[in-house]
Scaffold this active site. Structure first.
Site, PDB file in Angstrom:
ATOM      1  N   ALA A  43       0.810  -1.217   0.000  1.00 19.46           N
ATOM      2  CA  ALA A  43       0.000   0.000   0.000  1.00 19.46           C
ATOM      3  C   ALA A  43       0.845   1.269   0.000  1.00 19.46           C
ATOM      4  O   ALA A  43       0.339   2.354  -0.285  1.00 19.46           O
ATOM      5  CB  ALA A  43      -0.941   0.015   1.198  1.00 19.46           C
TER       6      ALA A  43
ATOM      7  N   LYS B 137       5.558   2.660   3.789  1.00 17.81           N
ATOM      8  CA  LYS B 137       6.999   2.793   4.009  1.00 17.81           C
ATOM      9  C   LYS B 137       7.665   3.563   2.876  1.00 17.81           C
ATOM     10  O   LYS B 137       8.643   4.278   3.100  1.00 17.81           O
ATOM     11  CB  LYS B 137       7.626   1.415   4.200  1.00 17.81           C
ATOM     12  CG  LYS B 137       7.118   0.727   5.459  1.00 17.81           C
ATOM     13  CD  LYS B 137       7.668  -0.671   5.604  1.00 17.81           C
ATOM     14  CE  LYS B 137       6.967  -1.377   6.739  1.00 17.81           C
ATOM     15  NZ  LYS B 137       5.515  -1.623   6.420  1.00 17.81           N
TER      16      LYS B 137
ATOM     17  N   ASP C 209       6.104  -3.670  -6.698  1.00 18.68           N
ATOM     18  CA  ASP C 209       5.437  -4.762  -6.002  1.00 18.68           C
ATOM     19  C   ASP C 209       5.099  -5.835  -7.020  1.00 18.68           C
ATOM     20  O   ASP C 209       4.688  -5.523  -8.154  1.00 18.68           O
ATOM     21  CB  ASP C 209       4.165  -4.281  -5.288  1.00 18.68           C
ATOM     22  CG  ASP C 209       3.744  -5.265  -4.205  1.00 18.68           C
ATOM     23  OD1 ASP C 209       4.032  -5.008  -3.028  1.00 18.68           O
ATOM     24  OD2 ASP C 209       3.134  -6.307  -4.547  1.00 18.68           O
TER      25      ASP C 209
ATOM     26  N   CYS D 298       7.163  -7.558   9.528  1.00 17.80           N
ATOM     27  CA  CYS D 298       6.375  -7.234  10.715  1.00 17.80           C
ATOM     28  C   CYS D 298       6.118  -8.534  11.475  1.00 17.80           C
ATOM     29  O   CYS D 298       4.974  -8.860  11.807  1.00 17.80           O
ATOM     30  CB  CYS D 298       5.085  -6.513  10.368  1.00 17.80           C
ATOM     31  SG  CYS D 298       4.026  -7.378   9.184  1.00 17.80           S
TER      32      CYS D 298
END
Length: 383
Positions: free
Chosen positions: A226, A229, A245, A337
């Site tokens: 999205a 970062k 991506d 994450c």
């Protein structure tokens, strides 16, 4: 809807989740089938459902079973709400408790972490493991990133205050502010609409700051998603960032976000990467998301050994693809994450061992005990 009716609705949604329906779909379908429920009711029901997901195994233990009704009963007991005030049997409230359902749980609570990863986390956190378990049962904070392309921290705080939103600074990162959870005014505030702040967890911001994006550098955000970062990289470097991506549709909202933020982001297809090099390649690899299970608690109940193995393969591929994109003297920053060793330290060690010409310079490892989501980052350079 009265509170008891909201809990009854949550029971229905939880029962659908138990059969494999995604939580977002189950909540959406319930809302469509019950048009009388207002937005406040739907939000409240969603909060109850996600709290059940955060207490997935302990609510079943305390409630005496794994049905939606019993899991909600367990949640009420765990959170100090008197079940008798909810299970009244009047109106749209759940039926009164049976004699069997009034029996109190005796024993040790499950940790509400998948057995697949519990051992790893116990070993990693040692004496802090009980605190981690408790933290992971809570809701994640609402963090903002001050966009340095548009504002200073002080200016952003003042703009938010003008709209009645009081924030506090988060020590994890100099650009991080924490707003009151559930404050609906944020999306309508001038600070947000004018691009002074973005929604981004403090640990995520810290991972980008760890990469030290610098003015004048060529920067590639390889797994953009999205784009949170990428926007942070652009703000810290005060320059352009190229983004990629493997599934470009994930970046569909990024042009508008970049416009609002005043960031120069250039999307690149896979073929456009060939033969080019960057001073910083930032790779936020696909992962279990274990560090953000407070935000997406459904992730903890869906994780399987097969999924984790597939993720490990994908992480190795990301590292192998990104390595040749790094310019001489540049750096590759691998991030997840996740709080799992297999996805973090082990993945990096395997890469270094496999390639033979990279060295690990330093790492960042954060968990909810540090004040944000769980996050890992590794700074890698060629030997």
């Amino acid at each position: 809807m009265v509170p008891a009716a909201r809990y009854a609705a949550a029971m229905q949604v939880v029962d659908r989740i138990r059969t494999g329906t995604r939580a977002s779909v189950a909540l959406r379908d319930w809302g469509r089938a019950n048009r009388f429920a207002g937005s406040g009711d739907r939000r409240a029901i969603g909060d109850i459902v996600h709290d059940v997901l955060r207490h997935w195994w302990s609510s079943a233990a305390v409630g005496g079973g794994d049905s939606g009704r019993l899991r909600v009963l367990g949640l009420l007991r765990l959170t100090g709400v008197d079940p008798a005030s909810i299970f009244t049997g009047t109106g749209h409230a759940p039926d009164e408790l049976s004699a069997e359902e009034t029996v109190q749980f005796q024993g040790e609570l499950p940790t509400d972490l998948p057995s697949l990863v519990e051992g790893d986390l116990r070993q990693r956190f040692g004496g802090d493991f009980p605190d981690l378990v408790q933290a992971m049962r809570g809701r994640a904070p609402l963090d903002l990133r001050v966009n340095l392309l548009r504002s200073s921290v002080a200016e952003a705080e003042a703009a938010l205050a003008a709209d009645g939103i009081t924030v506090e600074q988060v020590p994890l990162c100099k650009t991080a502010l924490r707003a009151p959870a559930g404050d609906r005014r944020l999306a309508r505030s001038r600070a947000y609409l004018d691009g002074l702040v973005e929604l981004q967890d403090a640990s995520s911001q810290a991972a980008v700051a760890f990469a030290e994006p610098r003015p004048g550098e060529r920067i590639l955000d390889y797994c953009t998603g999205a784009g949170g970062k990428a926007l942070s990289l652009a703000a810290l470097s005060n320059g352009p960032v190229e983004v990629h991506d493997i599934a470009p549709e994930r970046m569909r909202d990024l042009p508008e976000r970049a416009r609002r933020a005043g960031a120069a982001l250039t999307p690149l297809g896979t073929s456009a990467l060939q033969g080019r090099h960057w001073d910083l390649v930032f790779a936020d690899a696909p992962c279990s998301g274990s560090g953000s299970w407070r935000r997406d608690p459904e992730g903890r109940i869906r994780l399987t050994a097969e999924m984790l193995a597939a993720l490990r393969t994908a992480q190795a591929q990301v590292l192998d693809v990104c390595a040749p994109l790094v310019a001489p003297g540049g750096r590759l920053v691998y991030a997840t994450c996740s709080m799992l060793s297999a996805e973090n330290e082990d993945a990096v060690a395997d890469f270094v061992s496999r390639t033979g010409n990279w060295r690990l310079c330093r790492t960042l490892s954060l968990s909810p005990l540090d004040g944000g989501d769980g996050f890992f980052a590794a700074w890698l350079e060629r030997t």
